[in-house]
Design an enzyme around this catalytic site. Structure first.
Site, PDB file in Angstrom:
ATOM      1  N   HIS A  36       0.882  -0.848  -0.469  1.00 24.00           N
ATOM      2  CA  HIS A  36      -0.497   0.288  -0.135  1.00 24.00           C
ATOM      3  C   HIS A  36       0.426   0.828   0.049  1.00 24.00           C
ATOM      4  O   HIS A  36       1.806   1.210   0.767  1.00 24.00           O
ATOM      5  CB  HIS A  36      -1.125  -0.027   1.209  1.00 24.00           C
ATOM      6  CG  HIS A  36      -2.228   1.322   1.373  1.00 24.00           C
ATOM      7  ND1 HIS A  36      -3.158   1.238   0.043  1.00 24.00           N
ATOM      8  CD2 HIS A  36      -1.540   2.094   1.773  1.00 24.00           C
ATOM      9  CE1 HIS A  36      -3.860   2.400   0.893  1.00 24.00           C
ATOM     10  NE2 HIS A  36      -2.752   3.145   1.370  1.00 24.00           N
ATOM     11  N   SER A  37       0.480   2.155  -1.001  1.00 24.72           N
ATOM     12  CA  SER A  37       1.388   3.803  -1.241  1.00 24.72           C
ATOM     13  C   SER A  37       2.798   2.923  -1.008  1.00 24.72           C
ATOM     14  O   SER A  37       3.098   2.649  -2.654  1.00 24.72           O
ATOM     15  CB  SER A  37       1.065   4.224   0.238  1.00 24.72           C
ATOM     16  OG  SER A  37       1.116   5.502  -0.006  1.00 24.72           O
ATOM     17  N   MET A  38       3.726   4.035   0.121  1.00 27.09           N
ATOM     18  CA  MET A  38       4.705   3.295  -0.538  1.00 27.09           C
ATOM     19  C   MET A  38       5.188   1.823  -0.515  1.00 27.09           C
ATOM     20  O   MET A  38       5.586   1.661  -0.916  1.00 27.09           O
ATOM     21  CB  MET A  38       5.808   4.007   0.861  1.00 27.09           C
ATOM     22  CG  MET A  38       7.506   3.100   0.425  1.00 27.09           C
ATOM     23  SD  MET A  38       8.283   3.789   2.183  1.00 27.09           S
ATOM     24  CE  MET A  38       8.097   2.634   2.608  1.00 27.09           C
TER      25      MET A  38
ATOM     26  N   SER B  17      -1.588  -1.389  -3.678  1.00 30.06           N
ATOM     27  CA  SER B  17      -2.461  -0.106  -3.429  1.00 30.06           C
ATOM     28  C   SER B  17      -2.335   1.219  -2.822  1.00 30.06           C
ATOM     29  O   SER B  17      -1.167   1.531  -2.315  1.00 30.06           O
ATOM     30  CB  SER B  17      -3.543  -0.728  -2.798  1.00 30.06           C
ATOM     31  OG  SER B  17      -3.578   0.091  -1.384  1.00 30.06           O
TER      32      SER B  17
END
Length: 247
Positions: free
Chosen positions: A92-94, A120
């Site tokens: 997720h993200s990073m 994500s």
């Protein structure tokens, strides 16, 4: 930095020796393995492994990474050392960028490839990043963190805690803000991208651009919620992941 043992790097809350597949989940900037607490309950026949990044939780004493390459190399080593069954990557993200680059590194090294890549809350890596903020003075940097909405309000009410965790948070932002995407052959594995429909930082079009990174199947799932929808929409998210991994 010392090389982390696989047991330090991957936290398996409920070992499932007979599970046909393992889901390895990489947290967002500032997050740890606890981000995925309870996910194993929604994946009863998939073994869950949450990545423990250095500089937080049980690895607080380990210096955090400030560049993508050594972070990805550490994760690739840990995955290769524990590849006793098929696995999938979620980030997720990073964490999505980390998972993606880990899959690419393992391919380069001839290591075990994931069965599936789930990305994500992250725009595709060939797209420009948001303006850098990791260099900002502490007050402005903390405001940026608050605006992202990735920590509960109680976190910002504890100045000592914020001060303690700022070096780790800045290191994570340095990983992202120093990252340079290098074009390569698309991965030969299915990719599913998730995007919150109210995410102020990632648009569905930016998430859909991940399709360029697979020569296999691609799907985009839009989830009700903002950038950090993971807890609010956990059941639906895990149901989608499970359906992809155990069709």
């Amino acid at each position: 930095m010392r090389a982390a043992a696989a047991s330090d790097l991957l936290h398996v809350p409920r070992p499932l020796p007979d599970a046909p597949v393992r889901l390895i989940a990489v947290p967002y900037a500032g997050g740890g393995a606890s981000v995925f607490r309870g996910w194993d309950g929604g994946l009863p026949d998939i073994e869950m492994a949450a990545v423990r990044l250095p500089g937080r939780e049980s690895r607080f004493a380990d210096p955090p990474h400030t560049r993508m390459e050594p972070l990805v190399a550490e994760l690739a080593d840990g995955i290769a050392a524990t590849a006793d069954r098929p696995y999938a990557l979620f980030g997720h993200s990073m964490g999505a960028r980390v998972a993606f680059e880990t899959a690419r590194l393992l391919r380069t090294l001839g290591g075990p490839q994931p069965r599936y890549l789930f990305v994500s809350g992250c725009r595709a890596p060939q797209l420009p990043l948001r303006p850098p903020t990791g260099h900002l003075p502490d007050p402005a940097f903390v405001r940026e963190l608050r605006d992202l909405g990735g920590a509960p309000p109680e976190f910002f009410a504890e100045p000592e805690l914020v001060e303690l965790l700022l070096p780790m948070l800045r290191a994570d932002f340095a990983v992202l803000e120093s990252y340079t995407y290098t074009p390569a052959t698309p991965l030969d594995l299915p990719v599913r991208a998730f995007c919150g429909d109210a995410d102020p930082h990632i648009s569905p079009a930016q998430a859909d651009a991940w399709r360029a990174h697979t020569s296999s199947r691609f799907a985009l799932t839009t989830v009700a919620g903002g950038h950090f929808y993971l807890d609010e929409r956990r059941a639906a998210l895990l149901a989608t992941i499970r359906a992809d991994l155990l069709p």
